[in-house]
Design an enzyme around this catalytic site. Structure first.
Site, mmCIF file in Angstrom:
data_model
loop_
_atom_site.group_PDB
_atom_site.id
_atom_site.type_symbol
_atom_site.label_atom_id
_atom_site.label_comp_id
_atom_site.label_asym_id
_atom_site.label_seq_id
_atom_site.Cartn_x
_atom_site.Cartn_y
_atom_site.Cartn_z
ATOM 1 N N SER A 1 -3.846 -25.327 9.287
ATOM 2 C CA SER A 1 -3.886 -25.000 7.870
ATOM 3 C C SER A 1 -2.548 -25.312 7.231
ATOM 4 O O SER A 1 -1.491 -25.227 7.884
ATOM 5 C CB SER A 1 -4.177 -23.498 7.770
ATOM 6 N N TYR B 1 -2.463 -14.159 9.505
ATOM 7 C CA TYR B 1 -3.388 -15.292 9.646
ATOM 8 C C TYR B 1 -2.607 -16.595 9.857
ATOM 9 O O TYR B 1 -2.870 -17.351 10.801
ATOM 10 C CB TYR B 1 -4.292 -15.417 8.408
ATOM 11 N N LYS C 1 -2.095 -19.471 13.132
ATOM 12 C CA LYS C 1 -2.195 -20.941 13.119
ATOM 13 C C LYS C 1 -0.918 -21.569 13.672
ATOM 14 O O LYS C 1 -0.970 -22.516 14.445
ATOM 15 C CB LYS C 1 -2.486 -21.450 11.705
HETATM 16 P P1 NAD Z 1 -15.869 -19.668 8.636
HETATM 17 O O1 NAD Z 1 -15.563 -18.232 8.782
HETATM 18 O O2 NAD Z 1 -16.912 -20.087 7.686
HETATM 19 O O3 NAD Z 1 -16.224 -20.284 10.065
HETATM 20 C C1 NAD Z 1 -15.655 -19.819 11.267
HETATM 21 C C2 NAD Z 1 -16.797 -19.517 12.218
HETATM 22 O O4 NAD Z 1 -16.259 -19.098 13.472
HETATM 23 C C3 NAD Z 1 -17.703 -18.404 11.714
HETATM 24 O O5 NAD Z 1 -19.041 -18.873 11.685
HETATM 25 C C4 NAD Z 1 -17.513 -17.267 12.718
HETATM 26 O O6 NAD Z 1 -18.723 -16.565 12.955
HETATM 27 C C5 NAD Z 1 -17.030 -18.018 13.959
HETATM 28 N N1 NAD Z 1 -16.138 -17.238 14.849
HETATM 29 C C6 NAD Z 1 -15.026 -16.555 14.499
HETATM 30 N N2 NAD Z 1 -14.474 -15.996 15.586
HETATM 31 C C7 NAD Z 1 -15.252 -16.332 16.653
HETATM 32 C C8 NAD Z 1 -15.204 -16.052 18.036
HETATM 33 N N3 NAD Z 1 -14.250 -15.277 18.570
HETATM 34 N N4 NAD Z 1 -16.167 -16.556 18.843
HETATM 35 C C9 NAD Z 1 -17.161 -17.331 18.331
HETATM 36 N N5 NAD Z 1 -17.259 -17.627 17.019
HETATM 37 C C10 NAD Z 1 -16.311 -17.138 16.184
HETATM 38 O O7 NAD Z 1 -14.479 -20.415 8.311
HETATM 39 P P2 NAD Z 1 -14.220 -21.898 7.806
HETATM 40 O O8 NAD Z 1 -13.786 -21.850 6.394
HETATM 41 O O9 NAD Z 1 -15.326 -22.787 8.210
HETATM 42 O O10 NAD Z 1 -12.921 -22.237 8.649
HETATM 43 C C11 NAD Z 1 -12.981 -22.965 9.862
HETATM 44 C C12 NAD Z 1 -11.587 -23.108 10.423
HETATM 45 O O11 NAD Z 1 -10.755 -23.780 9.488
HETATM 46 C C13 NAD Z 1 -10.884 -21.790 10.735
HETATM 47 O O12 NAD Z 1 -10.136 -21.969 11.928
HETATM 48 C C14 NAD Z 1 -9.980 -21.586 9.554
HETATM 49 O O13 NAD Z 1 -8.860 -20.813 9.887
HETATM 50 C C15 NAD Z 1 -9.565 -23.033 9.263
HETATM 51 N N6 NAD Z 1 -9.159 -23.237 7.871
HETATM 52 C C16 NAD Z 1 -9.992 -22.863 6.849
HETATM 53 C C17 NAD Z 1 -9.602 -23.040 5.525
HETATM 54 C C18 NAD Z 1 -10.473 -22.608 4.383
HETATM 55 O O14 NAD Z 1 -9.969 -22.438 3.278
HETATM 56 N N7 NAD Z 1 -11.765 -22.431 4.573
HETATM 57 C C19 NAD Z 1 -8.357 -23.643 5.261
HETATM 58 C C20 NAD Z 1 -7.537 -24.030 6.320
HETATM 59 C C21 NAD Z 1 -7.946 -23.819 7.630
HETATM 60 C C1 WQD Z 2 -6.002 -21.157 -5.054
HETATM 61 C C2 WQD Z 2 -5.342 -20.955 -6.418
HETATM 62 C C3 WQD Z 2 -4.628 -18.684 -6.836
HETATM 63 C C4 WQD Z 2 -8.600 -16.869 -7.035
HETATM 64 C C5 WQD Z 2 -5.819 -19.968 0.856
HETATM 65 C C6 WQD Z 2 -5.073 -19.593 2.100
HETATM 66 C C7 WQD Z 2 -4.684 -20.832 2.868
HETATM 67 C C8 WQD Z 2 -5.895 -21.695 3.140
HETATM 68 C C9 WQD Z 2 -6.636 -21.998 1.885
HETATM 69 C C10 WQD Z 2 -6.845 -21.040 5.261
HETATM 70 C C11 WQD Z 2 -4.115 -20.040 -6.344
HETATM 71 C C12 WQD Z 2 -5.696 -19.111 -7.817
HETATM 72 C C13 WQD Z 2 -7.578 -17.802 -6.902
HETATM 73 C C14 WQD Z 2 -8.796 -16.243 -8.302
HETATM 74 C C15 WQD Z 2 -6.978 -17.537 -9.205
HETATM 75 N N1 WQD Z 2 -6.829 -21.038 4.003
HETATM 76 N N2 WQD Z 2 -6.774 -18.122 -7.968
HETATM 77 N N3 WQD Z 2 -7.982 -16.610 -9.331
HETATM 78 O O1 WQD Z 2 -4.232 -19.097 -1.712
HETATM 79 O O2 WQD Z 2 -4.071 -21.601 -2.087
HETATM 80 O O3 WQD Z 2 -4.964 -20.740 0.030
HETATM 81 O O4 WQD Z 2 -6.954 -20.773 1.200
HETATM 82 O O5 WQD Z 2 -6.111 -21.592 6.029
HETATM 83 O O6 WQD Z 2 -4.105 -20.413 4.055
HETATM 84 O O7 WQD Z 2 -3.919 -18.876 1.729
HETATM 85 O O8 WQD Z 2 -6.332 -20.505 -2.005
HETATM 86 O O9 WQD Z 2 -8.409 -20.397 -3.292
HETATM 87 O O10 WQD Z 2 -7.148 -18.252 -2.827
HETATM 88 O O11 WQD Z 2 -6.204 -19.880 -4.434
HETATM 89 O O12 WQD Z 2 -6.275 -17.810 -10.176
HETATM 90 O O13 WQD Z 2 -9.652 -15.389 -8.470
HETATM 91 O O14 WQD Z 2 -6.265 -20.280 -7.280
HETATM 92 O O15 WQD Z 2 -3.637 -17.927 -7.463
HETATM 93 O O16 WQD Z 2 -3.171 -20.546 -7.241
HETATM 94 P P1 WQD Z 2 -4.787 -20.424 -1.510
HETATM 95 P P2 WQD Z 2 -7.111 -19.706 -3.111
#
Ligand code: NAD
Ligand code: WQD
Length: 339
Positions: A126, A151, A155
């Site tokens: 991330s 969190y 990562k």
């Molecule tokens: P999500 O929660 O939709 O998907 C994750 C899945 O993993 C879920 O279906 C959950 O049931 C499963 N899971 C969690 N822990 C588990 C375990 N111990 N054993 C088996 N299954 C398990 O999340 P997502 O948005 O699809 O994210 C996927 C990956 O990408 C994650 O590693 C997340 O940290 C990373 N990521 C997500 C974002 C984002 O904004 N969505 C951004 C950057 C990184």
């Molecule tokens: C985006 C922008 C808020 C909600 C997060 C995690 C990051 C990664 C991606 C996992 C910001 C603004 C949001 C609202 C708003 N995830 N906002 N009103 O914080 O950039 O990143 O998700 O790895 O680790 O921190 O994403 O979608 O929460 O916010 O104004 O109700 O939208 O302030 O500027 P963020 P976000």
């Protein structure tokens, strides 16, 4: 046909990646304990691809059960590891749960990959590993700052664990993919993001407001030093993100990698402000949106966006969609899931 194990295959990014993998000729099995998803997503994947994916409802922290999956499938050629808990705010409240889940699952998986000689790993990292950086755009060589949440620390630690693993397993190849802000849904409207509670990320907050699940939404600050005062992020469409995983996997399978551990940023390489995102939503959907300007959200960085040239050059990956595609597909999905 290469067989790929996708962990978290029922989740948001995992399910879209499963579709892209199948579209590109891979066979997929999933391990997902459904802690943040439902197996009904497999129906959506089947409707799109014509293929039924098998999911093992197993917690990857359970060593024995994880080993059994590898025993049953000695022909797995690669693992894409999505499974993790991902809510930044929740991780501040429940740090131990986040460390336990996100790190134990990874440790068990690496153990299995070594024992069953599965050579290729793609890890979901991330942009949060960069912390509160001010070097923009962010390249893969931008120094990592102190993590802003447990969190983000999981990562950073996950990346470090894989790095140490790679040192003692030189034939093992890993790619760390650092996602910026994933959003949007599959064009079909059959799969998308389904937050179990009300969303906290911007795009689902927008669609939930427009559909009436919330009365109004708040823009967290309009007094930042940006072109319109609101924060800047790099929103990447989930299908472009999904395709980067397929390409990363092909790159490893074709042994095009120059090192046994490589890192790629995945973003579109451009910043979009919160107000621009809101306007894009209103423009492409012709929906009104009730929003007000509120206080800054603690912990928010002013601006972050990726330099994605390494992924473009080495993986041949190019994001095809922009914020309008994100809003259009997210809205189609919101309408369907709210029915
Ligand atoms: P999500 O929660 O939709 O998907 C994750 C899945 O993993 C879920 O279906 C959950 O049931 C499963 N899971 C969690 N822990 C588990 C375990 N111990 N054993 C088996 N299954 C398990 O999340 P997502 O948005 O699809 O994210 C996927 C990956 O990408 C994650 O590693 C997340 O940290 C990373 N990521 C997500 C974002 C984002 O904004 N969505 C951004 C950057 C990184
Ligand atoms: C985006 C922008 C808020 C909600 C997060 C995690 C990051 C990664 C991606 C996992 C910001 C603004 C949001 C609202 C708003 N995830 N906002 N009103 O914080 O950039 O990143 O998700 O790895 O680790 O921190 O994403 O979608 O929460 O916010 O104004 O109700 O939208 O302030 O500027 P963020 P976000």
């Amino acid at each position: 046909m290469s067989k790929i194990l996708v962990t978290g295959g029922c989740g948001y990014i995992g399910s879209h990646t499963v579709v892209d993998l199948i579209d590109n000729g891979f066979e997929v099995i999933s391990v997902d304990n459904l802690s943040n998803s439902s197996e009904s997503v497999l129906d959506g994947i089947e409707a799109i691809t014509g293929k039924r994916v098998k999911n093992y409802n197993i917690d990857l922290c359970w060593e024995e059960a994880t080993h059994q999956v590898f025993e049953e499938h000695p022909d797995i050629e690669g693992v894409i590891h999505f499974a993790a808990l991902k809510l930044v705010g929740e991780s501040v409240q429940q740090p131990i749960r986040y460390f336990r889940n996100n790190l134990n699952s990874l440790l068990n998986l690496l153990d299995c990959m070594a024992r069953y000689e599965v050579p290729n790993l793609i890890f979901s990292s991330s942009c949060s590993v960069y912390g509160n950086t001010t070097d923009l755009p962010v390249t893969e060589d931008t120094p990592l700052q102190e993590a802003e949440s447990p969190y983000a620390r999981t990562k950073q630690m996950g990346e470090q664990i894989i790095r140490d693993f790679a040192r003692v397993h030189p034939r093992h190849k890993s790619i760390l993919l650092r996602y910026f802000n994933p959003a949007g849904a599959h064009e079909s409207g059959l799969i998308g993001e389904s937050p179990t509670n009300l969303a906290s990320n911007l795009v689902p907050v927008i669609t939930e407001t427009a559909i009436g699940k919330r009365k109004e939404m708040t823009v967290f600050g309009d007094d930042y030093d940006t072109r319109d005062g609101s924060c800047i992020r790099d929103y990447i469409h989930v299908m472009d993100l999904a395709n980067a995983h397929t390409r990363a996997l092909q790159y490893l399978l074709e042994e095009k990698n120059s090192d046994n551990l490589e890192v790629f940023n995945l973003g579109i390489g451009e910043g979009v402000t919160v107000l621009e995102a809101i306007n894009a939503f209103m423009m492409v959907t012709a929906q009104p949106l009730s929003y007000r300007i509120g206080e800054r959200r603690p912990g928010d960085v002013v601006a972050i966006y990726a330099d994605n040239s390494r992924a473009a050059e080495q993986l041949g990956w190019e994001p095809m969609r922009d914020i309008r595609d994100i809003m259009r597909t997210a809205w189609e999905w919101e309408k369907r899931r709210s029915k």
